[in-house]
Design a protein around this motif. Structure first.
Motif, PDB file in Angstrom:
ATOM      1  N   PHE A  33       0.489  89.578  98.936  1.00 36.88           N
ATOM      2  CA  PHE A  33      -0.084  88.998 100.148  1.00 36.88           C
ATOM      3  C   PHE A  33      -1.497  88.506  99.846  1.00 36.88           C
ATOM      4  O   PHE A  33      -2.087  88.847  98.809  1.00 36.88           O
ATOM      5  N   VAL A  34      -2.024  87.678 100.756  1.00 35.74           N
ATOM      6  CA  VAL A  34      -3.339  87.068 100.589  1.00 35.74           C
ATOM      7  C   VAL A  34      -4.240  87.534 101.725  1.00 35.74           C
ATOM      8  O   VAL A  34      -3.808  87.618 102.876  1.00 35.74           O
ATOM      9  N   SER A  35      -5.487  87.835 101.398  1.00 34.98           N
ATOM     10  CA  SER A  35      -6.471  88.205 102.411  1.00 34.98           C
ATOM     11  C   SER A  35      -7.656  87.252 102.341  1.00 34.98           C
ATOM     12  O   SER A  35      -7.984  86.723 101.281  1.00 34.98           O
ATOM     13  N   VAL A  36      -8.304  87.017 103.489  1.00 31.40           N
ATOM     14  CA  VAL A  36      -9.531  86.226 103.528  1.00 31.40           C
ATOM     15  C   VAL A  36     -10.573  86.985 104.330  1.00 31.40           C
ATOM     16  O   VAL A  36     -10.247  87.800 105.195  1.00 31.40           O
ATOM     17  N   SER A  37     -11.848  86.681 104.040  1.00 34.95           N
ATOM     18  CA  SER A  37     -12.910  87.515 104.587  1.00 34.95           C
ATOM     19  C   SER A  37     -14.161  86.711 104.897  1.00 34.95           C
ATOM     20  O   SER A  37     -14.355  85.591 104.409  1.00 34.95           O
ATOM     21  N   ARG A  38     -15.030  87.359 105.679  1.00 39.51           N
ATOM     22  CA  ARG A  38     -16.334  86.784 105.928  1.00 39.51           C
ATOM     23  C   ARG A  38     -17.211  86.814 104.677  1.00 39.51           C
ATOM     24  O   ARG A  38     -18.305  86.238 104.678  1.00 39.51           O
ATOM     25  N   ASP A  39     -16.737  87.469 103.617  1.00 47.04           N
ATOM     26  CA  ASP A  39     -17.504  87.416 102.362  1.00 47.04           C
ATOM     27  C   ASP A  39     -17.251  86.118 101.603  1.00 47.04           C
ATOM     28  O   ASP A  39     -17.666  85.965 100.459  1.00 47.04           O
ATOM     29  N   ARG A  40     -16.525  85.168 102.244  1.00 44.51           N
ATOM     30  CA  ARG A  40     -16.313  83.805 101.742  1.00 44.51           C
ATOM     31  C   ARG A  40     -15.249  83.712 100.654  1.00 44.51           C
ATOM     32  O   ARG A  40     -15.123  82.669 100.006  1.00 44.51           O
ATOM     33  N   THR A  41     -14.483  84.767 100.453  1.00 46.57           N
ATOM     34  CA  THR A  41     -13.452  84.735  99.418  1.00 46.57           C
ATOM     35  C   THR A  41     -12.063  84.873 100.016  1.00 46.57           C
ATOM     36  O   THR A  41     -11.877  85.348 101.137  1.00 46.57           O
ATOM     37  N   ALA A  42     -11.077  84.459  99.207  1.00 46.39           N
ATOM     38  CA  ALA A  42      -9.661  84.745  99.459  1.00 46.39           C
ATOM     39  C   ALA A  42      -9.149  85.496  98.239  1.00 46.39           C
ATOM     40  O   ALA A  42      -9.526  85.182  97.100  1.00 46.39           O
ATOM     41  N   ARG A  43      -8.303  86.493  98.454  1.00 39.34           N
ATOM     42  CA  ARG A  43      -7.824  87.313  97.341  1.00 39.34           C
ATOM     43  C   ARG A  43      -6.326  87.528  97.453  1.00 39.34           C
ATOM     44  O   ARG A  43      -5.782  87.700  98.557  1.00 39.34           O
ATOM     45  N   VAL A  44      -5.656  87.507  96.299  1.00 40.24           N
ATOM     46  CA  VAL A  44      -4.213  87.738  96.228  1.00 40.24           C
ATOM     47  C   VAL A  44      -3.987  89.162  95.735  1.00 40.24           C
ATOM     48  O   VAL A  44      -4.547  89.577  94.701  1.00 40.24           O
ATOM     49  N   TRP A  45      -3.146  89.915  96.452  1.00 40.68           N
ATOM     50  CA  TRP A  45      -2.847  91.311  96.123  1.00 40.68           C
ATOM     51  C   TRP A  45      -1.379  91.453  95.773  1.00 40.68           C
ATOM     52  O   TRP A  45      -0.512  90.944  96.478  1.00 40.68           O
ATOM     53  N   VAL A  46      -1.100  92.147  94.662  1.00 35.54           N
ATOM     54  CA  VAL A  46       0.277  92.328  94.207  1.00 35.54           C
ATOM     55  C   VAL A  46       0.583  93.813  94.065  1.00 35.54           C
ATOM     56  O   VAL A  46      -0.314  94.616  93.758  1.00 35.54           O
ATOM     57  N   PRO A  47       1.843  94.218  94.302  1.00 38.64           N
ATOM     58  CA  PRO A  47       2.203  95.634  94.125  1.00 38.64           C
ATOM     59  C   PRO A  47       1.983  96.064  92.683  1.00 38.64           C
ATOM     60  O   PRO A  47       2.289  95.330  91.740  1.00 38.64           O
ATOM     61  N   ASN A  48       1.443  97.251  92.521  1.00 34.83           N
ATOM     62  CA  ASN A  48       1.219  97.807  91.190  1.00 34.83           C
ATOM     63  C   ASN A  48       2.484  98.532  90.746  1.00 34.83           C
ATOM     64  O   ASN A  48       2.883  99.519  91.355  1.00 34.83           O
ATOM     65  N   PRO A  49       3.160  98.046  89.689  1.00 36.52           N
ATOM     66  CA  PRO A  49       4.436  98.649  89.296  1.00 36.52           C
ATOM     67  C   PRO A  49       4.301 100.103  88.832  1.00 36.52           C
ATOM     68  O   PRO A  49       5.251 100.878  88.908  1.00 36.52           O
ATOM     69  N   SER A  50       3.117 100.490  88.382  1.00 39.31           N
ATOM     70  CA  SER A  50       2.957 101.859  87.876  1.00 39.31           C
ATOM     71  C   SER A  50       2.636 102.851  88.988  1.00 39.31           C
ATOM     72  O   SER A  50       2.821 104.055  88.833  1.00 39.31           O
ATOM     73  N   GLU A  51       2.119 102.344  90.109  1.00 37.09           N
ATOM     74  CA  GLU A  51       1.838 103.212  91.247  1.00 37.09           C
ATOM     75  C   GLU A  51       2.493 102.623  92.479  1.00 37.09           C
ATOM     76  O   GLU A  51       2.084 101.566  92.959  1.00 37.09           O
ATOM     77  N   ASN A  52       3.483 103.317  93.015  1.00 36.58           N
ATOM     78  CA  ASN A  52       4.321 102.764  94.063  1.00 36.58           C
ATOM     79  C   ASN A  52       3.538 102.409  95.320  1.00 36.58           C
ATOM     80  O   ASN A  52       3.916 101.512  96.060  1.00 36.58           O
ATOM     81  N   GLN A  53       2.452 103.136  95.568  1.00 37.48           N
ATOM     82  CA  GLN A  53       1.757 102.930  96.830  1.00 37.48           C
ATOM     83  C   GLN A  53       0.692 101.832  96.771  1.00 37.48           C
ATOM     84  O   GLN A  53       0.273 101.304  97.791  1.00 37.48           O
ATOM     85  N   VAL A  54       0.256 101.490  95.566  1.00 40.50           N
ATOM     86  CA  VAL A  54      -0.998 100.750  95.434  1.00 40.50           C
ATOM     87  C   VAL A  54      -0.760  99.265  95.191  1.00 40.50           C
ATOM     88  O   VAL A  54       0.246  98.857  94.618  1.00 40.50           O
ATOM     89  N   PHE A  55      -1.736  98.444  95.638  1.00 41.78           N
ATOM     90  CA  PHE A  55      -1.773  97.018  95.327  1.00 41.78           C
ATOM     91  C   PHE A  55      -2.980  96.750  94.434  1.00 41.78           C
ATOM     92  O   PHE A  55      -3.998  97.438  94.516  1.00 41.78           O
ATOM     93  N   THR A  56      -2.847  95.731  93.597  1.00 37.05           N
ATOM     94  CA  THR A  56      -3.916  95.353  92.679  1.00 37.05           C
ATOM     95  C   THR A  56      -4.339  93.921  92.971  1.00 37.05           C
ATOM     96  O   THR A  56      -3.490  93.065  93.246  1.00 37.05           O
ATOM     97  N   GLU A  57      -5.631  93.666  92.895  1.00 36.30           N
ATOM     98  CA  GLU A  57      -6.104  92.298  93.084  1.00 36.30           C
ATOM     99  C   GLU A  57      -5.720  91.459  91.869  1.00 36.30           C
ATOM    100  O   GLU A  57      -6.097  91.774  90.745  1.00 36.30           O
ATOM    101  N   MET A  58      -4.977  90.382  92.106  1.00 41.15           N
ATOM    102  CA  MET A  58      -4.512  89.528  91.029  1.00 41.15           C
ATOM    103  C   MET A  58      -5.386  88.286  90.871  1.00 41.15           C
ATOM    104  O   MET A  58      -5.541  87.755  89.769  1.00 41.15           O
TER     105      MET A  58
END
Length: 776
Positions: A33-58
Motif C-alpha cells: 500500500f501507499v501512504s502520503v503525509s504532510r511531511d511532503r513524501t509518499a511511501r510504498v509499504w510491502v509485507p515483510n516475508p520474514s515477519e508475518n505482521q510487519v511491513f517494510t518501506e520499499m
C-alpha cells in the motif's frame, strides 16, 4: 471480510514525520500500500516475508513543495505494468510516479488551490478535487475537462465503475453526479461538509460528513440509509469486497467497522485525527493518523501483533489525553462520576465508553467485546470542574496565548492569538493569510506555536468541535432544412438521391467519418423570408421600423448570398444594415437571422463579420440569442449561423477561439425539446470535430466535443440529430488513441450501443457500429 472475528492490531509503522493524510492499496507488489503525509513524501509499504505482521518501506517518493494530502493508484497498462501512483498536495499540483524512480514522471498543473482528493478510473483517467471548488478530469498529462458547480471546496471525488459517471462531495454540503462533464444530479441531506465518498456498486455509494453521519445513496438520488455512531467529523470510508460491510475513521479518534448496517467494532487510537483508511488485499485495514503513524489491523490470528506489541499499543492508548469536547464524553462533573468499582460491571456493546473518578483525575475506558474487559483509552482533561489557567484578552476574546511574531526587522510585531485546543497548523495558515504573508512560513509559524505551548494545560474547548482543516468556523476556499456537406459525392447527411442506403449499407469502407468538410445549412426560400420580414416590419413599433432603403438593402443582399454562383460582391452598407437589424427585438428578429445564416457563407461577409473585434461581437450576440430562456426559432437560427460560419477561414478561426463558450452554451440547449435545434446542435459539434481532426494536441477541445455529444445523446430523439452526433463522435476519436481512451472512460460505448440495431434510417446503425469498432 474473512469472518466475524474482531480486528486487532497487526503492526504500527512509524511511517512519517507528520500527519498521514492518505492511503491506497497498491497494484504492485502484492499486498502493498501507499501512504502520503504532510511531511511532503509518499511511501510504498510491502509485507515483510520474514515477519508475518510487519511491513517494510520499499520506496519513498518526493515531488511536492508542500503537504501531500491524497493518493490514488492508476491501474496497470501495457506501458506501466506495475501501475502508477498519483498524489495531490497543497502546492496545487498532482504528481504521477512510477515504482522505479523517486521523482515524478510528470506533474499535472491546473488547480488554483490545494488538491485534496483523487480517484483513478479505467483507461488511465484521474479525477481530482480541490479547494478551488472544482473537480478536474485528467488523461495522460492533459486536463480533459473541469467540473464546475460546487460553491465551496471539493473534499471528495470518486469515479463509478461503469457508464462514465463521476461523483464529487463538497464543503457546500452537497454531492454531485457528473456525466460527460455535466452535472446530472445533486444530492442533499448532509448538514455539513461532505468529506468522503466510497463506491458500493454501479448503482450505490456511501458518503460521510462533518455532521458525523454516513449515508448510503442510490445513484438515482434516493438516500436509502443513514448510519450514526461517530461523535465527531468523519474523514474517510472504505468498502469491503462484499459490497456491504465498510469502515470509517474520523476526528473522534476511532476506526469503526460496520457489519450488516451496524457498528460492530470501535477501535480507538492514541491520536486525535484518524485521517484516512484503506482495505488491503488480504482483508486487513490500514489507517493513518495525525501522529504520523500507520496502524494495520487484522482479523487473522496468524497476523495479530505479538503480546508485547499489543500491550505497548494499549499502554500508549491509556496515556492519551482526551478533551471531552472533541469526542463523545460530554460535559464532565467529577463529583458525579463513579469510582473504579464501576468497571466491575461488563459493557453491553463493543466500543462502549465509561468514565470513572480516580482521585482528582478522570479516566476513560472502552469495553472490548473480544477481550471481555474494560481497556483504558486515556485521561480526560478540560472538564467543567477544572480550573483554567490565566487567559489573555485580544480583540474582545479570551485566549490561552497571544504571541508577537516579528516578520520585518525593526518593524512592529504581528499578534497571533492561540488556544491550546486549536490546531497549530490551521492557526498558522489563517495567520499567514490574514497578514498576507508567504505560505513558505507555514512550517516555521506552526512549529513556533507547538514549541511554545508544550506542557500547558488546556483552556476551555470551543463550543463546537474544530476540524483542523475546515474549522469550527471552517476554512472554505474559494467560496427543417438539415444542412448538407459542402463536398461532392455520396452524402450521408442530405438523404434522398444523394445517398442510397441499399448500396452503402454493405460497404466495407467508412463513408461517414472522419468528416472534415463541414456541414452547412444552405437551403432557403427567399420569397418566404422576405415576405415575413416585410410583414413583421409593418407591425413593428414606429421606432423599430426599417426604412424602405434598409429593406431594399436586405433584399439585395439576400438574393446575392442565396445564389452562390453570383459574382457580385456585397457592399459594406448592406453588411452594416444586416448587422444592425440582427439586433431587432427578439420576437421579430428571426427572418433577419435567416438572412444572416445565409450571408456568413459568403467570403466577404464571413471576413467582415467574423474577423477582428466584429467577430467577438457577432459571437456574443448569437450566444445571447441562444440563452435557454430564449425563443426556439432564434436559438435554432443562431446555431445554424454558427455552423455556417465554418465555411470561411475567418469564421473557423473565430469559432475555434471561442470554442469553450460556444459549446458550453450550445450544450445548454440539449434540454430544449425541438428536433430542429437538436439537428443544428449536432451539426455544430460535428463541425468542431472536423476542424480538430488530426490534431492530437487539442485533447481538451476534443474532450468538450465528446462531453457535449454524449450529453446530447441522453435526450435527443430525432434520428438525423443522432446520426450527426455519431459522426461527430467518430470524427473526434478517429486516429487519436488519447481521445479514444477518454471516450471509453466517459462510457460512450455503452451509451451508443443501442443505436447499432437501428435500421431506419440504415445510416444510423451503420455509423454506430463503425464508431463502436473504432472504440474497441
Amino acid at each position: 471480510m474473512s469472518g466475524s472475528n474482531s480486528f486487532r492490531l497487526r503492526c504500527s509503522l512509524a511511517a512519517h514525520e507528520m500527519d498521514v493524510r492518505g492511503l491506497a492499496a497498491a497494484s504492485f507488489p502484492h499486498g502493498a500500500f501507499v501512504s502520503v503525509s504532510r511531511d511532503r513524501t509518499a511511501r510504498v509499504w510491502v509485507p515483510n516475508p520474514s515477519e508475518n505482521q510487519v511491513f517494510t518501506e520499499m520506496h519513498c517518493m518526493n515531488g511536492h513543495s508542500n503537504f501531500v494530502s491524497c493518493v490514488c493508484i492508476i491501474a496497470p497498462n501495457e506501458t506501466y505494468p506495475r501501475g502508477l501512483i498519483a498524489t495531490g498536495g497543497h502546492d496545487n499540483n498532482i504528481c504521477v510516479f512510477s515504482l522505479d524512480r523517486p521523482d515524478p514522471l510528470f506533474t499535472l498543473k491546473g488547480h488554483k488551490n490545494t488538491v485534496c482528493t483523487l480517484s483513478a478510473g479505467k483507461f488511465g483517467t484521474i479525477l481530482s478535487g480541490s479547494w478551488d471548488t472544482t473537480a478536474k478530469v485528467w488523461l495522460g498529462e492533459k486536463c480533459m475537462m473541469t467540473l464546475q458547480g460546487h460553491s465551496a471546496a471539493v473534499w471528495a471525488v470518486v469515479i463509478l465503475p461503469e457508464q462514465g459517471l463521476m461523483l464529487s462531495g463538497s464543503a457546500d454540503k452537497t454531492i454531485k453526479l457528473w456525466k460527460a462533464g455535466r452535472c446530472e444530479n445533486t444530492y442533499t441531506g448532509h448538514e455539513d461538509c461532505v468529506r468522503g465518498l466510497a463506491v458500493i456498486s454501479d448503482m450505490e455509494f456511501f458518503s460521510c460528513s462533518n455532521d458525523a453521519s454516513i449515508r448510503r445513496w442510490m445513484v438515482t438520488g434516493e438516500c436509502v440509509q443513514v448510519y450514526y455512531g461517530h461523535t465527531n467529523y468523519i474523514y474517510s470510508l472504505a468498502v469491503f469486497p462484499n459490497g456491504q460491510d465498510f469502515i470509517s475513521t474520523g476526528e473522534d479518534r476511532t476506526l469503526r467497522i460496520w457489519r450488516k448496517g451496524e457498528c460492530s467494532q470501535t477501535i480507538r487510537l492514541p491520536a486525535q485525527s484518524v485521517w484516512c483508511c484503506c482495505i488491503l488485499p488480504d482483508g486487513d485495514i490500514a489507517v493513518g493518523a495525525s501522529d504520523g503513524i500507520i496502524r494495520v489491523f487484522t482479523e487473522s490470528q496468524e497476523r495479530v501483533a505479538s503480546a508485547q506489541d499489543l500491550q505497548a499499543f494499549e499502554d500508549e492508548l491509556s496515556k492519551a489525553i482526551i478533551d471531552p469536547k472533541t469526542g463523545d464524553l460530554g460535559d464532565i462533573k467529577i463529583e458525579d462520576l463513579p469510582g473504579r468499582e464501576h468497571l466491575n460491571e461488563p459493557g453491553n456493546r463493543d466500543g462502549q465508553t465509561r468514565l470513572i473518578k480516580e482521585g482528582s483525575n478522570v479516566e476513560a475506558y472502552q469495553w472490548s467485546m473480544s477481550d471481555g474487559r474494560w481497556v483504558k483509552i486515556g485521561d480526560v482533561v478540560g472538564g467543567s470542574s477544572q480550573q483554567n489557567s490565566k487567559r489573555v484578552m485580544y480583540e474582545g476574546k479570551e485566549y490561552d496565548f497571544v504571541f508577537s511574531i516579528d516578520v520585518n526587522e525593526g518593524g512592529p510585531g504581528l499578534k497571533l492569538p492561540y488556544n491550546v485546543t486549536d490546531d497549530p497548523w490551521l492557526t498558522a495558515h489563517n495567520f499567514l493569510e490574514k497578514n498576507d504573508l508567504s505560505p513558505m512560513f507555514l512550517d516555521q509559524v506552526a512549529n513556533f506555536i507547538i514549541e511554545n505551548t508544550k506542557g500547558h494545560t488546556l483552556g476551555p474547548a470551543p463550543t463546537s468541535a474544530t476540524d483542523p482543516f475546515t474549522g469550527g468556523g471552517r476554512y472554505i476556499p474559494g467560496s427543417e432544412s438539415t444542412g448538407r456537406v459542402s463536398s461532392s459525392g455520396a452524402d450521408p447527411f442530405t438523404g434522398g438521391s444523394a445517398y442510397s442506403s441499399s448500396s452503402a449499407l454493405k460497404a466495407t469502407t467508412n463513408i461517414f467519418f472522419p468528416n472534415t468538410d463541414g456541414v452547412m445549412f444552405e437551403q432557403a426560400n427567399t420569397t418566404q423570408i422576405l415576405g415575413k420580414l416585410r410583414e413583421l416590419n409593418n407591425a413593428a413599433p414606429a421606432d423599430r421600423k426599417l426604412s424602405d432603403a434598409a429593406l431594399d438593402s436586405l433584399e439585395k443582399l439576400l438574393h446575392l448570398v442565396a445564389d452562390q454562383k453570383s459574382q457580385e460582391q456585397p457592399t459594406a452598407e448592406q453588411i452594416s444594415v444586416l448587422w444592425r437589424t440582427s439586433h431587432w427585438p427578439e420576437d421579430i428578429v428571426f427572418p433577419v437571422l435567416d438572412i444572416l445564416r445565409l450571408a456568413v457563407r459568403h467570403p466577404e461577409v464571413n471576413a467582415q463579420l467574423c474577423g477582428g473585434t466584429e467577430g467577438s461581437s457577432l459571437c456574443n450576440h448569437l450566444l445571447g440569442l441562444m440563452s435557454p430562456e430564449g425563443r426556439p426559432a432564434n436559438q435554432m437560427l443562431a446555431l445554424r449561423t454558427l455552423c455556417n460560419c465554418f465555411s470561411g477561414s475567418h469564421g473557423r478561426a473565430l469559432l475555434l477561439g471561442q470554442r469553450d463558450a460556444v459549446l458550453s452554451r450550445s450544450g445548454d440547449l440539449c434540454a430544449v425539446s425541438n428536433k430542429n435545434i437538436h439537428v443544428a446542435l449536432a451539426t455544430l459539434v460535428l463541425n468542431y470535430a472536423g476542424r480538430l481532426y488530426g490534431q492530437p494536441t487539442e485533447i481538451e477541445a476534443k474532450a468538450q466535443c465528446l462531453s457535449v455529444a454524449s450529453t446530447a445523446l441522453e435526450v435527443v430523439q430525432d434520428k438525423e440529430a443522432i446520426f450527426r452526433l455519431l459522426v461527430a463522435l467518430g470524427t473526434t476519436v478517429a486516429g487519436d488513441s488519447t481521445a479514444k481512451d477518454l471516450a471509453r472512460s466517459l462510457g460512450v460505448n455503452s451509451q451508443i450501443s443501442k443505436y447499432a440495431r437501428v435500421s431506419d434510417p440504415a445510416k444510423v446503425g451503420e455509423c454506430c457500429r463503425l464508431v463502436l469498432d473504432e472504440l474497441q
